[in-house]
Structures are given as structure tokens and as C-alpha cells.
Design a protein around this motif. Structure first.
Motif, PDB file in Angstrom:
ATOM      1  N   LEU A  23       0.845  -1.196   0.000  1.00  0.00           N
ATOM      2  CA  LEU A  23       0.000   0.000   0.000  1.00  0.00           C
ATOM      3  C   LEU A  23       0.883   1.249   0.000  1.00  0.00           C
ATOM      4  CD1 LEU A  23      -2.672   1.462   0.057  1.00  0.00           C
ATOM      5  CD2 LEU A  23      -2.821   0.989   2.515  1.00  0.00           C
ATOM      6  N   ASP A  24       1.902   1.279   0.833  1.00  0.00           N
ATOM      7  CA  ASP A  24       2.810   2.430   0.853  1.00  0.00           C
ATOM      8  C   ASP A  24       3.556   2.574  -0.475  1.00  0.00           C
ATOM      9  OD1 ASP A  24       2.156   3.457   3.318  1.00  0.00           O
ATOM     10  OD2 ASP A  24       3.755   2.398   4.373  1.00  0.00           O
ATOM     11  N   TYR A  25       3.953   1.466  -1.068  1.00  0.00           N
ATOM     12  CA  TYR A  25       4.623   1.517  -2.367  1.00  0.00           C
ATOM     13  C   TYR A  25       3.728   2.225  -3.392  1.00  0.00           C
ATOM     14  CZ  TYR A  25       6.817   0.066  -6.715  1.00  0.00           C
ATOM     15  OH  TYR A  25       7.415   0.069  -7.951  1.00  0.00           O
ATOM     16  N   HIS A  26       2.466   1.858  -3.428  1.00  0.00           N
ATOM     17  CA  HIS A  26       1.554   2.471  -4.397  1.00  0.00           C
ATOM     18  C   HIS A  26       1.228   3.924  -4.040  1.00  0.00           C
ATOM     19  CE1 HIS A  26       1.003  -0.719  -7.226  1.00  0.00           C
ATOM     20  NE2 HIS A  26       0.901  -1.577  -6.230  1.00  0.00           N
ATOM     21  N   ARG A  27       1.164   4.245  -2.762  1.00  0.00           N
ATOM     22  CA  ARG A  27       0.995   5.651  -2.367  1.00  0.00           C
ATOM     23  C   ARG A  27       2.182   6.476  -2.881  1.00  0.00           C
ATOM     24  NH1 ARG A  27      -0.604   3.951   3.784  1.00  0.00           N
ATOM     25  NH2 ARG A  27      -2.887   4.151   3.636  1.00  0.00           N
ATOM     26  N   HIS A  28       3.383   5.963  -2.683  1.00  0.00           N
ATOM     27  CA  HIS A  28       4.583   6.672  -3.136  1.00  0.00           C
ATOM     28  C   HIS A  28       4.649   6.748  -4.656  1.00  0.00           C
ATOM     29  CE1 HIS A  28       6.156   5.687   1.016  1.00  0.00           C
ATOM     30  NE2 HIS A  28       6.275   6.996   0.928  1.00  0.00           N
ATOM     31  N   THR A  29       4.140   5.734  -5.328  1.00  0.00           N
ATOM     32  CA  THR A  29       4.136   5.759  -6.794  1.00  0.00           C
ATOM     33  C   THR A  29       3.289   6.919  -7.305  1.00  0.00           C
ATOM     34  OG1 THR A  29       4.521   3.377  -6.959  1.00  0.00           O
ATOM     35  CG2 THR A  29       3.511   4.457  -8.874  1.00  0.00           C
ATOM     36  N   LEU A  30       2.117   7.129  -6.719  1.00  0.00           N
ATOM     37  CA  LEU A  30       1.275   8.244  -7.155  1.00  0.00           C
ATOM     38  C   LEU A  30       1.975   9.580  -6.892  1.00  0.00           C
ATOM     39  CD1 LEU A  30      -1.294   9.314  -8.419  1.00  0.00           C
ATOM     40  CD2 LEU A  30      -2.409   9.102  -6.175  1.00  0.00           C
ATOM     41  N   ALA A  31       2.603   9.722  -5.744  1.00  0.00           N
ATOM     42  CA  ALA A  31       3.340  10.952  -5.449  1.00  0.00           C
ATOM     43  C   ALA A  31       4.464  11.149  -6.470  1.00  0.00           C
ATOM     44  CB  ALA A  31       3.909  10.911  -4.031  1.00  0.00           C
ATOM     45  N   HIS A  32       5.149  10.067  -6.793  1.00  0.00           N
ATOM     46  CA  HIS A  32       6.241  10.124  -7.770  1.00  0.00           C
ATOM     47  C   HIS A  32       5.744  10.610  -9.131  1.00  0.00           C
ATOM     48  CE1 HIS A  32       9.886   8.947  -9.865  1.00  0.00           C
ATOM     49  NE2 HIS A  32       9.166   8.186 -10.674  1.00  0.00           N
ATOM     50  N   LYS A  33       4.578  10.156  -9.535  1.00  0.00           N
ATOM     51  CA  LYS A  33       4.011  10.554 -10.829  1.00  0.00           C
ATOM     52  C   LYS A  33       3.704  12.053 -10.881  1.00  0.00           C
ATOM     53  CE  LYS A  33       4.187   6.669 -12.809  1.00  0.00           C
ATOM     54  NZ  LYS A  33       5.099   6.493 -13.935  1.00  0.00           N
ATOM     55  N   CYS A  34       3.544  12.679  -9.729  1.00  0.00           N
ATOM     56  CA  CYS A  34       3.183  14.099  -9.667  1.00  0.00           C
ATOM     57  C   CYS A  34       4.393  15.012  -9.504  1.00  0.00           C
ATOM     58  CB  CYS A  34       2.208  14.332  -8.516  1.00  0.00           C
ATOM     59  SG  CYS A  34       0.636  13.458  -8.721  1.00  0.00           S
ATOM     60  N   GLU A  35       5.561  14.449  -9.241  1.00  0.00           N
ATOM     61  CA  GLU A  35       6.747  15.261  -8.961  1.00  0.00           C
ATOM     62  C   GLU A  35       7.191  16.090 -10.156  1.00  0.00           C
ATOM     63  OE1 GLU A  35       9.702  12.573  -7.461  1.00  0.00           O
ATOM     64  OE2 GLU A  35       8.889  12.689  -5.441  1.00  0.00           O
ATOM     65  N   GLY A  36       7.625  17.305  -9.852  1.00  0.00           N
ATOM     66  CA  GLY A  36       8.243  18.164 -10.842  1.00  0.00           C
ATOM     67  C   GLY A  36       7.292  18.893 -11.767  1.00  0.00           C
ATOM     68  N   LEU A  37       6.006  18.838 -11.491  1.00  0.00           N
ATOM     69  CA  LEU A  37       5.014  19.496 -12.339  1.00  0.00           C
ATOM     70  C   LEU A  37       4.465  20.741 -11.654  1.00  0.00           C
ATOM     71  CD1 LEU A  37       3.049  16.347 -13.572  1.00  0.00           C
ATOM     72  CD2 LEU A  37       4.806  17.637 -14.811  1.00  0.00           C
ATOM     73  N   THR A  38       4.010  21.674 -12.436  1.00  0.00           N
ATOM     74  CA  THR A  38       3.388  22.882 -11.897  1.00  0.00           C
ATOM     75  C   THR A  38       1.945  22.595 -11.502  1.00  0.00           C
ATOM     76  OG1 THR A  38       2.522  23.599 -14.033  1.00  0.00           O
ATOM     77  CG2 THR A  38       4.790  24.301 -13.458  1.00  0.00           C
ATOM     78  N   ASP A  39       1.359  23.494 -10.729  1.00  0.00           N
ATOM     79  CA  ASP A  39      -0.056  23.361 -10.377  1.00  0.00           C
ATOM     80  C   ASP A  39      -0.918  23.270 -11.634  1.00  0.00           C
ATOM     81  OD1 ASP A  39       0.672  23.515  -7.721  1.00  0.00           O
ATOM     82  OD2 ASP A  39      -0.571  25.257  -7.268  1.00  0.00           O
TER      83      ASP A  39
END
Length: 171
Positions: A23-39
């Protein structure tokens, strides 16, 4: 934004450690997909007419965490964060006024509450509340398994949205 570190659970971990680890792995995966992007990028819909955006997915997962761990498992009367009668899918409709910082903070807050709540249950314990889908109680084991499935499915969506935004691909 910092780089999200993801770790797969140990292959010989006990069941609870394995479920919490995935579950934590998949939570971190979603956060990773959002990194480095603007609002603005995070609010951008993938491919019209779809309204699916990365910020919408994060807001949705905040609602999902809230539903399964607060309302169902703990039996709390926790109202919605982003949706209501006027917009039942409100989490998927971020406006220009909505920020990544707010969405991320709400999501991480719900994850923290979920962890604290789950810590008070064993895998076979059944929920104190009910889902809006059925009157049946759910075991913590079922909730963990469902949450892993929910994140995995939406991480697939996040892959496609991210690739559409800037071409980034990968696990």
C-alpha cells in the motif's frame, strides 16, 4: 519538490507488513508521478473529454483513504473533502484556485490518519462502520487489499496522464 523514495516490501515479510508495504509503495508511486510538475500541469485533464488529472487523482485518493479508514474501518462521521450533492465527483474537478500544496497536504493527512487508525486493528478485525456500497462489515485485510487495488488502478491512469503532459514514462 523532493524525489519520492519507493521500496518494495521484503519478499518474506509477514502478511501485515506485506500489505502495508505494498500500500505504501503504491501511495509513493502516485506521489512520484506528480513530482516536478506545476499546479497548472497537475490540474490539466489528460485527454478531453476526460476530466482526469493528476491533482484530481490525488484528491480522489484522499477521499478514498478517508472513506475506507475513517468512515468504514473506524466508523467515524467524516464528511467529504472535495465532493458534495452539487458535484458528486468534485475531487476530479480542481479549479484554478486549487493548489498542489493543499491537495498533497490533505492526501498526506488522510494517509497519516489511515495508518493510525489501522494500527488499532488486527487483519481479521471487522469494520465499525459500513460502506455506502453495502451493509456488510469489512475486515482490515479486505480494506488493505482493496486500497492496493485502488491505487494500482489509478497509478495506471497517472502513468497515462503524466506521459501526455511531458512524455515522462516509467514505473
Amino acid at each position: 519538490m523532493t524525489t519520492t523514495e519507493r521500496r518494495t516490501p521484503a519478499p518474506a515479510a509477514d502478511e501485515r507488513t506485506m500489505l502495508e508495504g505494498w500500500l505504501d509503495y503504491h501511495r509513493h508511486t502516485l506521489a512520484h508521478k506528480c513530482e516536478g510538475l506545476t499546479d497548472a500541469q497537475l490540474r490539466t485533464a489528460s485527454v478531453p473529454p476526460s476530466e482526469l488529472s493528476l491533482m484530481g487523482l490525488v484528491r480522489h485518493m484522499a477521499e478514498v483513504e478517508r472513506h475506507w479508514f475513517r468512515r468504514v474501518l473506524a466508523g467515524e462521521d467524516a464528511g467529504p473533502l472535495y465532493y458534495g450533492d452539487e458535484d458528486p465527483d468534485g475531487e476530479f474537478h480542481p479549479t484554478e484556485a486549487d493548489t498542489w500544496q493543499e491537495a498533497y497536504t490533505a492526501w498526506q493527512g488522510e494517509i497519516a490518519v489511515a495508518r493510525r487508525t489501522a494500527a488499532g486493528f488486527v487483519l481479521d478485525d471487522v469494520s465499525r462502520g459500513k460502506s455506502r456500497f453495502t451493509e456488510e462489515p469489512y475486515s482490515l485485510r479486505w480494506i488493505y487489499t482493496h486500497m492496493i487495488e485502488e491505487y494500482a488502478r489509478h497509478n495506471g491512469h497517472a502513468d497515462l496522464v503524466r506521459e501526455r503532459l511531458d512524455g515522462a514514462t516509467g514505473e
